[in-house]
Design a protein around this motif. Structure first.
Motif, PDB file in Angstrom:
ATOM      1  N   GLU A 104       0.810  -1.221   0.000  1.00  0.00           N
ATOM      2  CA  GLU A 104       0.000   0.000   0.000  1.00  0.00           C
ATOM      3  C   GLU A 104       0.845   1.274   0.000  1.00  0.00           C
ATOM      4  OE1 GLU A 104      -1.763   1.153   4.056  1.00  0.00           O
ATOM      5  OE2 GLU A 104      -1.541  -1.022   4.167  1.00  0.00           O
ATOM      6  N   PHE A 105       2.083   1.218   0.485  1.00  0.00           N
ATOM      7  CA  PHE A 105       2.929   2.407   0.530  1.00  0.00           C
ATOM      8  C   PHE A 105       3.899   2.513  -0.641  1.00  0.00           C
ATOM      9  CE2 PHE A 105       2.164   2.044   5.242  1.00  0.00           C
ATOM     10  CZ  PHE A 105       1.315   3.125   5.300  1.00  0.00           C
ATOM     11  N   ARG A 106       4.332   1.393  -1.194  1.00  0.00           N
ATOM     12  CA  ARG A 106       5.421   1.447  -2.173  1.00  0.00           C
ATOM     13  C   ARG A 106       5.097   2.249  -3.416  1.00  0.00           C
ATOM     14  NH1 ARG A 106       5.740  -4.756  -3.675  1.00  0.00           N
ATOM     15  NH2 ARG A 106       6.403  -4.652  -1.526  1.00  0.00           N
ATOM     16  N   TYR A 107       3.828   2.308  -3.825  1.00  0.00           N
ATOM     17  CA  TYR A 107       3.482   3.055  -5.031  1.00  0.00           C
ATOM     18  C   TYR A 107       3.240   4.535  -4.762  1.00  0.00           C
ATOM     19  CZ  TYR A 107       3.167  -1.614  -6.876  1.00  0.00           C
ATOM     20  OH  TYR A 107       3.480  -2.887  -7.236  1.00  0.00           O
ATOM     21  N   ASN A 108       3.184   4.916  -3.502  1.00  0.00           N
ATOM     22  CA  ASN A 108       2.945   6.317  -3.143  1.00  0.00           C
ATOM     23  C   ASN A 108       4.134   6.963  -2.453  1.00  0.00           C
ATOM     24  OD1 ASN A 108       0.232   6.295  -4.059  1.00  0.00           O
ATOM     25  ND2 ASN A 108      -0.322   5.151  -2.231  1.00  0.00           N
ATOM     26  N   VAL A 109       5.213   6.227  -2.303  1.00  0.00           N
ATOM     27  CA  VAL A 109       6.362   6.749  -1.569  1.00  0.00           C
ATOM     28  C   VAL A 109       7.040   7.877  -2.350  1.00  0.00           C
ATOM     29  CG1 VAL A 109       8.091   5.138  -2.479  1.00  0.00           C
ATOM     30  CG2 VAL A 109       8.377   6.083  -0.200  1.00  0.00           C
ATOM     31  N   GLU A 110       7.451   8.880  -1.623  1.00  0.00           N
ATOM     32  CA  GLU A 110       8.257   9.959  -2.191  1.00  0.00           C
ATOM     33  C   GLU A 110       9.625   9.891  -1.542  1.00  0.00           C
ATOM     34  OE1 GLU A 110       6.541  13.876  -2.080  1.00  0.00           O
ATOM     35  OE2 GLU A 110       4.543  12.994  -1.886  1.00  0.00           O
ATOM     36  N   TRP A 111      10.667  10.087  -2.316  1.00  0.00           N
ATOM     37  CA  TRP A 111      12.000  10.130  -1.745  1.00  0.00           C
ATOM     38  C   TRP A 111      12.878  11.017  -2.625  1.00  0.00           C
ATOM     39  CZ3 TRP A 111      16.441   8.699  -4.245  1.00  0.00           C
ATOM     40  CH2 TRP A 111      16.303   7.902  -5.380  1.00  0.00           C
ATOM     41  N   ASP A 112      13.949  11.512  -2.028  1.00  0.00           N
ATOM     42  CA  ASP A 112      14.920  12.310  -2.766  1.00  0.00           C
ATOM     43  C   ASP A 112      16.242  12.261  -2.015  1.00  0.00           C
ATOM     44  OD1 ASP A 112      16.002  13.889  -4.744  1.00  0.00           O
ATOM     45  OD2 ASP A 112      14.852  15.677  -4.250  1.00  0.00           O
TER      46      ASP A 112
END
Length: 58
Positions: A44-52
């Protein structure tokens, strides 16, 4: 191995956090981190994760 620091925000309900990721020298930084996060985050989180990258360099 090169170490990169990234910030991660997995959802609007979870706080963001930083993590240090060792990147193998024969791998692309962004591709490796995407694969790593896919492996450790729930579906449920992997497709909405943001990272930089913390340093801003891609």
């Amino acid at each position: 191995m090169e170490k990169r620091t990234i910030w991660v925000k997995s959802s609007c309900f979870a706080p963001e956090f930083e993590m240090i990721v060792p990147i193998p020298t024969d791998r692309d930084d962004e591709e490796y981190i995407d694969e790593l996060l896919d492996g450790i985050l729930s579906t449920e989180f992997r497709y909405n994760v943001e990272w930089d990258f913390v340093d801003g360099l891609s």
